[in-house]
Design an enzyme around this catalytic site. Structure first.
Site, short mmCIF file in Angstrom:
data_model
loop_
_atom_site.label_atom_id
_atom_site.label_comp_id
_atom_site.label_asym_id
_atom_site.label_seq_id
_atom_site.Cartn_x
_atom_site.Cartn_y
_atom_site.Cartn_z
CD GLU A 40 -4.56 -8.26 2.05
OE1 GLU A 40 -5.44 -7.49 2.45
OE2 GLU A 40 -3.35 -8.02 2.16
CD GLU A 92 -2.82 -1.22 2.41
OE1 GLU A 92 -2.72 -0.35 3.28
OE2 GLU A 92 -3.69 -2.12 2.46
C1 XIL Z 1 -6.40 -6.45 8.34
C2 XIL Z 1 -6.76 -7.60 9.26
O1 XIL Z 1 -7.66 -8.46 8.60
C3 XIL Z 1 -7.41 -7.06 10.52
O2 XIL Z 1 -7.60 -8.11 11.45
C4 XIL Z 1 -6.52 -5.98 11.14
O3 XIL Z 1 -7.19 -5.40 12.22
C5 XIL Z 1 -6.20 -4.91 10.15
O4 XIL Z 1 -5.59 -5.50 9.00
N1 XIL Z 1 -4.81 -4.81 3.80
C6 XIL Z 1 -3.85 -5.66 4.30
C7 XIL Z 1 -4.17 -6.55 5.44
O5 XIL Z 1 -2.77 -5.76 3.71
O6 XIL Z 1 -3.07 -6.75 6.26
C8 XIL Z 1 -5.31 -5.99 6.25
O7 XIL Z 1 -5.65 -6.96 7.24
C9 XIL Z 1 -6.48 -5.67 5.37
C10 XIL Z 1 -6.11 -4.62 4.36
#
Ligand code: XIL
Length: 479
Positions: free
Chosen positions: A403, A293
């Site tokens: 994700e 990001e």
């Molecule tokens: C999220 C997790 O799912 C949550 O449990 C935590 O509170 C915050 O992070 N982008 C990413 C992930 O790269 O690491 C994030 O995961 C979601 C967005």
């Protein structure tokens, strides 16, 4: 397995923080907001943060704008780095990690980025003598041919994974389902910098000290025992990285350190984490998200964060240089982001990522692009998403969907819509990957079942709260 309900107080707090529609997430153990940092054992920060606009990362600073509309304009920018945290006391559970790389670990091969079909890793679960047991009686609810396993369905094409948090492993029904459906995992929070960096140790030793907490080891040991492959997530990120890591004396109130000092800290951190993984879990990590990001969605380009403030825009290249230096040759290096398919008017994220990949490829520093894919049934279009997978593939790198979740309304109609949306995506992806149109090497969903999701209130996953497959599951299975 029911979802916990938000309290009025939490709701009010969510609104105050700008997290409109925060979803409670079923979780055991302590739930800590990322900004609150690590307490006690450097455990997972597990922040419920639901109802976000499509593929938005709501993790940093609680600044995500609420967005009911699933439209490009609703994409939001998390901003800023994690707030300073308190000093972490040693707990005894997190032993300092090995700092020496085993001599046998091969250095990264200086070859061109892998191209399909010959160099794409062919996912399969290494033989461990362990046959996944059936945790489900799958019911073909849509008149679709019965399938049994996501990873078996795509074996030979791409890994099929999910994120896992330590609490998953306390539930045998969950672990059975995990082993039945997936051959890859990602730690949801347990390998993020705020889980691995120990302020007390850094301060007392006066250098970067990475400690691996028991929750992290629990997941990695379980993966090793069961022959699962792992995506490493994440080395350099503006969020879930303690603010004190960037400051003099590792003090929460210290001034930001110099460029030279920050580069040295970055190298030390990356080296320690990668060496730990190689030493203790050789061959298990097939990919690492090196930088996560870094770009904004709009015209401003680079996200303003501590990494950027201290090192400028080349912090990304520096991170990849260190990662390449210390990663073993079997570990592919990824740039990972959300809203990767946004490319119009002043929102040119796809192009920015493409330009980055081209630059990094000149030094053979990158192997692939991670598309987070926090989607919504109404945005982006399946077509745009699939096209972006091809756009990145055409750069001669791998693409991994890292994700995946698809928010929808929590209703029968919403689930149907979600199934139809995922069907459009996976019928195209399956065909494109099979025919070499795209170079997809891994797909991971962001959670095992709706109630475990960070966006739980919008039922974004493939299994319901009772671990039963939804229409979305059958669509992804494509049978
Ligand atoms: C999220 C997790 O799912 C949550 O449990 C935590 O509170 C915050 O992070 N982008 C990413 C992930 O790269 O690491 C994030 O995961 C979601 C967005």
């Amino acid at each position: 397995m029911g979802k916990s309900k938000r309290t009025l107080g939490l709701l009010a707090l969510c609104f105050l923080l700008g997290f409109c529609g925060c979803a409670d997430k079923q979780e055991t153990g302590s739930e800590t907001h990322p900004e609150a940092g690590v307490t006690g054992e450097a455990g997972a920060t597990h922040t419920p943060a639901g109802n976000v606009s499509p593929e938005q990362s709501p993790t940093a600073g609680g600044t995500a704008e609420p967005s009911g509309a699933a439209a490009p304009t609703g994409t939001t920018e998390p901003s800023g780095a994690a707030a300073p945290t308190g000093t972490t006391e040693p707990t005894g559970t997190a032993a300092p990690i090995a700092t020496q790389k085993p001599t046998a670990t091969p250095k990264p091969a200086v070859t061109a980025a892998p191209q399909k079909p010959t160099e794409t890793p062919k996912p399969s679960r290494p033989t461990t003598g362990q046959t996944p047991t059936s945790a489900l009686t799958l019911t073909p609810t849509q008149g679709v041919k019965l399938g049994t396993s996501l990873y078996k369905r795509y074996e030979g094409y791409f890994y099929f994974g999910t994120c896992v948090s330590a609490s998953y492993l306390n539930n045998s029904k969950v672990t059975e389902l995990l082993l039945e459906q997936f051959n890859s995992i990602t730690c949801e929070n347990e390998m993020k910098p705020d889980a691995l960096l120990n302020q007390y140790q850094c301060q007392s030793q006066g250098k970067v000290v990475v400690t691996v907490p028991s929750n992290t080891k629990k997941i990695l040991d379980w993966a090793k025992k069961n022959g699962l492959k792992v995506r490493g997530h994440v080395l350099v990120w503006y969020s879930q990285t303690p603010d004190w890591f960037f400051r003099e004396g590792f003090r929460s109130d210290g001034a930001l350190v110099s460029r030279e000092e920050m580069l040295s800290r970055m190298e030390s951190y990356i080296k320690q984490v990668l060496n730990y993984c190689d030493t203790n879990y050789p061959g298990m990590f097939y990919a690492w998200d090196v930088v996560n990001e870094a770009f904004t969605d709009d015209g401003t380009g680079y996200r303003d964060c501590n990494w950027y403030k201290i090192l400028g825009e080349d912090y990304i290249t520096e991170a990849f240089r260190f990662a390449r230096k210390y990663a073993s040759s079997g570990t592919k290096l990824f740039y990972n982001d959300f809203n990767t398919y946004i490319n119009y008017s002043d929102k040119i994220k796809t192009t920015r990522i493409c330009n980055l990949v081209k630059e990094l490829k000149k030094e053979n520093l990158i192997d692939g692009v991670g598309m987070q894919a926090h989607l919504d049934v109404s945005y982006p279009s399946a077509d745009d998403f699939v096209k972006t997978v091809t756009t990145f593939s055409n750069l001669g790198v791998e693409v991994q969907i890292t994700e995946l979740d698809v928010t929808t309304t929590a209703s029968a109609a919403g689930w149907k819509q979600q199934g139809e949306y995922l069907d459009r995506i996976f019928s195209a992806l399956e065909k494109n990957d099979r025919t070499g149109v795209c170079n997809l090497t891994s797909v991971s969903v962001w959670g095992i079942a709706d109630s475990y999701s960070w966006r739980a209130s919008q039922d974004p996953l493939l299994f319901d709260d009772n671990l039963k497959p939804k229409a979305a599951y059958y669509s992804v299975l494509q049978q």
